[in-house]
Design a protein around this motif. Structure first.
Motif, PDB file in Angstrom:
ATOM      1  N   VAL A  51       6.493  -3.748  -0.459  1.00  0.00           N
ATOM      2  CA  VAL A  51       5.026  -3.350  -0.461  1.00  0.00           C
ATOM      3  C   VAL A  51       5.819  -2.236  -1.573  1.00  0.00           C
ATOM      4  O   VAL A  51       7.006  -1.084  -1.639  1.00  0.00           O
ATOM      5  N   HIS A  56       9.698  -0.089  -0.411  1.00  0.00           N
ATOM      6  CA  HIS A  56       9.578  -0.431   0.453  1.00  0.00           C
ATOM      7  C   HIS A  56      11.107  -1.647   1.096  1.00  0.00           C
ATOM      8  O   HIS A  56      11.050  -2.483   1.217  1.00  0.00           O
ATOM      9  N   THR A 100       9.561  -3.312   3.992  1.00  0.00           N
ATOM     10  CA  THR A 100       8.046  -4.650   3.639  1.00  0.00           C
ATOM     11  C   THR A 100       8.090  -5.025   2.139  1.00  0.00           C
ATOM     12  O   THR A 100       7.693  -5.559   1.872  1.00  0.00           O
ATOM     13  N   ASP A 154       0.451   0.802   3.220  1.00  0.00           N
ATOM     14  CA  ASP A 154       1.038  -0.911   3.299  1.00  0.00           C
ATOM     15  C   ASP A 154       0.364  -1.399   1.836  1.00  0.00           C
ATOM     16  O   ASP A 154       0.376  -2.933   1.847  1.00  0.00           O
ATOM     17  N   THR A 155      -0.268  -0.599   1.504  1.00  0.00           N
ATOM     18  CA  THR A 155      -0.841  -1.071   0.398  1.00  0.00           C
ATOM     19  C   THR A 155       0.220  -1.485  -0.857  1.00  0.00           C
ATOM     20  O   THR A 155       1.213  -0.426  -1.688  1.00  0.00           O
TER      21      THR A 155
END
Length: 545
Positions: free
Chosen positions: A143, A138, A141, A207-208
């Protein structure tokens, strides 16, 4: 199986497990689709492709027995075990190099026509790679996400990708990049063991880091290696990697499709989609090119049915989270991910309906469209048992849950607008409440008295009649209890003895057994005849003229 396998090691394990068919004859690429169609339940390794340096692996995760084998469990437990593995997080590790770096092609050296390209289905827009694990971060982020996406050939260094589903994280990443006026770096890993595919499909929070989930499935840190031209890592067991720039700044403006989809039909027609520029191509020497079976005449036996355990895992986890006492979840192969069953233990009158609401809305796949819930006594892995429960435990006017305007796959030809569908749930459980007699739903299981006890001495009819009278007078007895008590006596004598008593016996009101007791009449309680249960004019005598 719980380790980071190379693709050659995975093929060897498939072979040892009896899941693999080897094609040793030199094969043209245009023969590949018929080979897939002819072997619906086996993985296929085509060892020699004419005009290509790659061998080809096909159909390597086409059925639930393969998924159970990869997860080291019974097929009824695959989804449950996936739920448990998906909860874990294991930090990944970077290694200096990997076999996918044995051949590195950059810039003008990139040539996708070196891959075994072929037309899979008659009306496909072009040749596709479909066993693609897309990897990106992303933009905000950082992630990592990876997932399976179809990708169409455009030129020797360009592809297009289907990202029309608004809930998919790769599309979300692309849209976030476009909002910044940027493109998105994407790595495409072509092929890999079943465990890697299962890991990428489980539902986890946005968010993993997906590679931490992969480590949980391995039971050890996933080993990752850096790409050559983009700021991404890929699993070190990758066989073939395409390093790409997804042209997010151009928007969804390039043609893609049609393509024969997991529905067994052509999904979504001609679409507007993203374009990819391939900046580098790296692979192991003598690499295996993996292609997923999909569509065809038996769509329930294709690699895309890897969605089945993913759906099962999503639904099982959500039902548990929702307070439902769920025992098993099954997404049957013929339902093509759009039908799901759950076996539950309803603790309250509303549990079944609540379970249906959860099942129809909880999966990130946007599936299923049809959900059913059953009691624990129904084997949801037996299609006939499922149908029998539907036939007599489901009543359409009382047991149907309908939800309109839900998300679904855009390839569903009945969704209008694309990606939006109504959904239906069917409550096939035994109803709970004062208006219902649960004994009416008890299975009529066969009687098995077992072997007679040793040393039974045959009784005369007179002796057995007297003994049976005393036996029934101790407490009312069902006919089964009487037969069990005299098991081993000649059956004609048992029946004659009972007949001698029958005119003095009535029935008690102790449903469901309605035991025999000594009584002044046929009913040992104040019994009223039941009202007629239906009316059939064909069985009524005509009224005299």
């Amino acid at each position: 199986m719980a380790s980071q396998q190379s693709l050659p090691d995975f093929v060897a394990a498939l072979d040892a497990a009896g899941f693999l068919v080897r094609i040793k004859d030199a094969t043209r690429v245009d023969q590949i689709p018929k080979i897939m169609e002819a072997n619906p339940t086996k993985a296929i390794l085509v060892e020699k492709i004419i005009d290509s340096e790659f061998s080809v692996l096909l159909n390597a995760y086409s059925n639930q027995d393969m998924y159970a084998w990869a997860m080291e469990c019974d097929r009824t437990r695959t989804g449950l075990k996936m739920v448990e593995k998906a909860k874990g997080r294991v930090k990944w590790e970077t290694v200096e190099t990997a076999p996918c770096k044995e051949v590195i092609l950059k810039g003008d050296e990139v040539d996708l026509t070196r891959l075994p390209m072929f037309l899979h289905h008659d009306r496909d827009g072009h040749a596709y790679t479909n066993d693609n694990l897309f990897i990106s971060k992303h933009p905000d982020t950082g992630v990592y996400d990876w997932g399976v996406y179809r990708s169409m050939f455009r030129s020797k260094n360009e592809k297009s990708v289907d990202m029309t589903c608004t809930s998919h994280r790769q599309r979300i990443n692309a849209m976030a990049a476009a909002a910044k006026g940027q493109n998105l770096e994407v790595a495409i890993v072509i092929g890999g063991p079943i465990l890697d595919k299962i890991s990428c499909l489980v539902g986890v929070p946005v968010d993993t880091d997906d590679f931490e989930v992969l480590g949980s499935f391995y039971g050890a840190p996933a080993k990752m290696v850096k790409c050559e031209t983009i700021d991404l890592v890929v699993p070190a067991n990758a066989e073939l990697v395409l390093e790409c720039e997804l042209m997010a700044s151009e928007g969804l403006s390039f043609d893609e499709g049609p393509y024969g989809e997991f529905t067994g039909m052509y999904g979504g027609g001609l679409k507007h989609n993203y374009r990819l520029k391939v900046k580098a191509m790296t692979h192991r020497k003598g690499a295996i090119f993996q292609h997923g079976t999909i569509g065809g005449l038996r769509p329930w036996f294709t690699d895309n049915m890897l969605q089945l355990p993913a759906i099962e895992a999503d639904l099982f986890g959500a039902l548990k989270q929702g307070g439902i006492d769920v025992k098993e979840v099954r997404s049957p192969a013929g339902g093509l991910s759009n039908i799901a069953y759950a076996k539950i233990n309803p603790l309250g009158g509303g549990d079944a309906k609540q379970a249906l609401g959860i099942m129809l809305t909880c999966s990130k796949q946007g599936l299923p469209k049809i959900a059913m819930v059953f009691n624990e006594d129904v084997d949801i892995w037996d299609d006939q048992a499922v149908l029998a429960a539907m036939a007599f435990r489901y009543m359409p006017d009382r047991d149907t849950v309908m939800i309109n305007g839900c998300n679904t796959m855009t390839v569903d030809p009945k969704s209008n607008p694309p990606g939006i569908a109504s959904k239906i749930g069917m409550d096939c459980t035994i109803p709970i409440g004062p208006d219902w007699n649960p004994n009416e739903f008890v299975r009529s299981t066969v009687c098995d008295l077992g072997e007679p006890p040793a040393g039974v001495v045959a009784m005369t009819e007179e002796a057995l009649t007297a003994d049976m009278e005393a036996f029934i007078k101790t407490a009312p007895k069902s006919w089964r209890e009487i037969l069990a008590n005299y098991h081993g006596q000649p059956y004609p004598v048992i029946y004659r003895a009972f007949g001698n008593l029958r005119h003095r016996l009535g029935r008690t009101d102790d449903a469901p057994w309605y035991r025999y007791t000594f009584s002044d009449g046929p009913f040992a309680y104040e019994a009223k005849p039941r009202a007629p249960s239906n009316f059939d004019p064909k069985h009524v005598a005509p009224t005299p003229a």
